[in-house]
Design an enzyme around this catalytic site. Sequence first.
Site, PDB file in Angstrom:
ATOM      1  N   HIS A  72       0.846  -1.197   0.000  1.00  0.00           N
ATOM      2  CA  HIS A  72       0.000   0.000   0.000  1.00  0.00           C
ATOM      3  C   HIS A  72       0.877   1.241   0.000  1.00  0.00           C
ATOM      4  CE1 HIS A  72      -4.183  -1.610   1.426  1.00  0.00           C
ATOM      5  NE2 HIS A  72      -3.694  -2.281   0.400  1.00  0.00           N
ATOM      6  N   PRO A 292      -4.759   0.969  18.436  1.00  0.00           N
ATOM      7  CA  PRO A 292      -4.471   0.456  17.079  1.00  0.00           C
ATOM      8  C   PRO A 292      -4.583   1.490  15.957  1.00  0.00           C
ATOM      9  CG  PRO A 292      -6.650  -0.194  17.817  1.00  0.00           C
ATOM     10  CD  PRO A 292      -5.979   0.447  18.990  1.00  0.00           C
ATOM     11  N   LYS A 296       0.667   0.475  14.975  1.00  0.00           N
ATOM     12  CA  LYS A 296       2.054   0.398  15.447  1.00  0.00           C
ATOM     13  C   LYS A 296       2.358  -0.802  16.335  1.00  0.00           C
ATOM     14  CE  LYS A 296       3.672   3.691  13.196  1.00  0.00           C
ATOM     15  NZ  LYS A 296       3.998   3.004  11.922  1.00  0.00           N
ATOM     16  N   TYR A 384       3.636   6.809   9.870  1.00  0.00           N
ATOM     17  CA  TYR A 384       2.853   5.625   9.512  1.00  0.00           C
ATOM     18  C   TYR A 384       3.741   4.564   8.859  1.00  0.00           C
ATOM     19  CZ  TYR A 384      -1.423   3.023   8.421  1.00  0.00           C
ATOM     20  OH  TYR A 384      -2.423   2.080   8.367  1.00  0.00           O
TER      21      TYR A 384
HETATM   22  C1  PHB Z   1      -6.226  -4.081  10.691  1.00  0.00           C
HETATM   23  O1  PHB Z   1      -6.627  -4.888  11.551  1.00  0.00           O
HETATM   24  O2  PHB Z   1      -6.165  -4.381   9.487  1.00  0.00           O
HETATM   25  C2  PHB Z   1      -5.794  -2.707  11.116  1.00  0.00           C
HETATM   26  C3  PHB Z   1      -5.902  -2.338  12.436  1.00  0.00           C
HETATM   27  C4  PHB Z   1      -5.510  -1.055  12.821  1.00  0.00           C
HETATM   28  C5  PHB Z   1      -5.025  -0.164  11.874  1.00  0.00           C
HETATM   29  C6  PHB Z   1      -4.901  -0.564  10.554  1.00  0.00           C
HETATM   30  C7  PHB Z   1      -5.282  -1.848  10.173  1.00  0.00           C
HETATM   31  O3  PHB Z   1      -4.659   1.081  12.216  1.00  0.00           O
END
Ligand code: PHB
Length: 389
Positions: A72, A292, A296, A384
């Site tokens: 991505h 989440p 990270k 990120y």
């Molecule tokens: C995911 O579970 O795919 C996920 C969780 C938190 C994020 C991004 C992706 O910030």
Amino acid sequence: MRTQVVIIGSGPAGLLLGQLLHKSGIDTIILEQKPKDYVLGRIRAGVLEQGTVALIEEAGAGVRLRHEGLIHDGTEIEFGGIRHRIDFKGLTGKSVIIYGQTEVTRDLMDVREACGAPTVYEALDVGIHDIESESPSVRWSADGKKFAIDCDYVVGCDGFHGVSRQTIPATRLQTYERAYPFGWLGILVEKPPVSEELIYVNHERGFALCSMRSRTRSRYYLQCPIEEHAEDWTDDRFWEELTRRLDPQAVSKLQTGPSIEKSLAPLRSFVAEPMRFGRLFLAGDAAHIVPPTGAKGLNLAASDVGILSRALIERYKTNSDAGLDSYSQRALARIWKAERFSWQMTQLLHLVPDASGFDRKLQVAGLEYLFKSTAAQTALAENYVGLPY
Ligand code: PHB
Ligand code: APR
């Protein structure tokens, strides 16, 4: 019995450390309290920084990730029904890879088994002893029998609720914590994702996230009050609420279906310092938790292991303790930046109950500044994709 390094916990941190040390000829044993299938059954996130991917490849567990992982180059942030793209690649030259943590764990377990390095599953009542001496030991019970092993070092990769951090006297440990008055209700569904890239949504009804595990399996999250339970949410109620928080174009492309997993996770920021006490080191969730929102958690566990594995290899190869002595300070420097980024993203994108009008205005100003400022977008993208180790 004797080994060089005892690792507590067979999650991604413990497994990655085990393989990186094995590659350098350092003996390890992993003690895991749960059965293997239980560890593999946990659904977690799946956004990997390039630094994490490089460590997994160095550990010899990157083949499937390279084949099945989705690269991505950016993500979308939605506010007021309008999506704004953050161009990671254009702003930082870097991308992230979407590949489930469960798959990372499975791949690391496979290479560990293939190289014959020992893991004891269902190792109960793990106890860590004489950690301030030159030869600590670890005891556990399994199949009704008691075991003990001597070692040079113990690494606690046993998560937030593990025994390792609790082994450090409270007088020698400083903890920092922030709890959030909301949680994330997540579902996994065997349907193609609603968009090519992730969509982070700030909506007046609450945060939402559209993510994925592959081109045929999607992961969606809704902010919901912490008091609620996943059982309170039927699939229909979940889809109905998600469509209320998404823009019409996304709604028109959203493919719904029966959830194959549904769980509610509280949001927490937590850091324990120092990450070393005598011959005991902490890595991953054993020492820190991030909400989440910044993706990270796994990447911080990997960077801890990246720094610690190099320090242990240096110790065994050159007899120098320099790396081990600076491990805690070096890991914490990166951890606090990721804590700050994860807290900022959480503040920016969630509906904070009882937020004052002033706070709400600040949030909107933060979003509008982000969407108009290349500097602000670069700062977000830089964090990120992952800050240097
Ligand atoms: C995911 O579970 O795919 C996920 C969780 C938190 C994020 C991004 C992706 O910030
Ligand atoms: N004895 C042995 N094993 C233990 C003990 C104990 N007393 N306590 C916990 N464990 C095991 C757990 O069963 C689990 O398998 O330690 C492992 C810790 O793994 P994780 O919780 O996955 O932690 P970590 O490897 O640090 O990975 C961090 O996990 O929660 C996500 O967002 C987080 O992505 C991050 C990643």
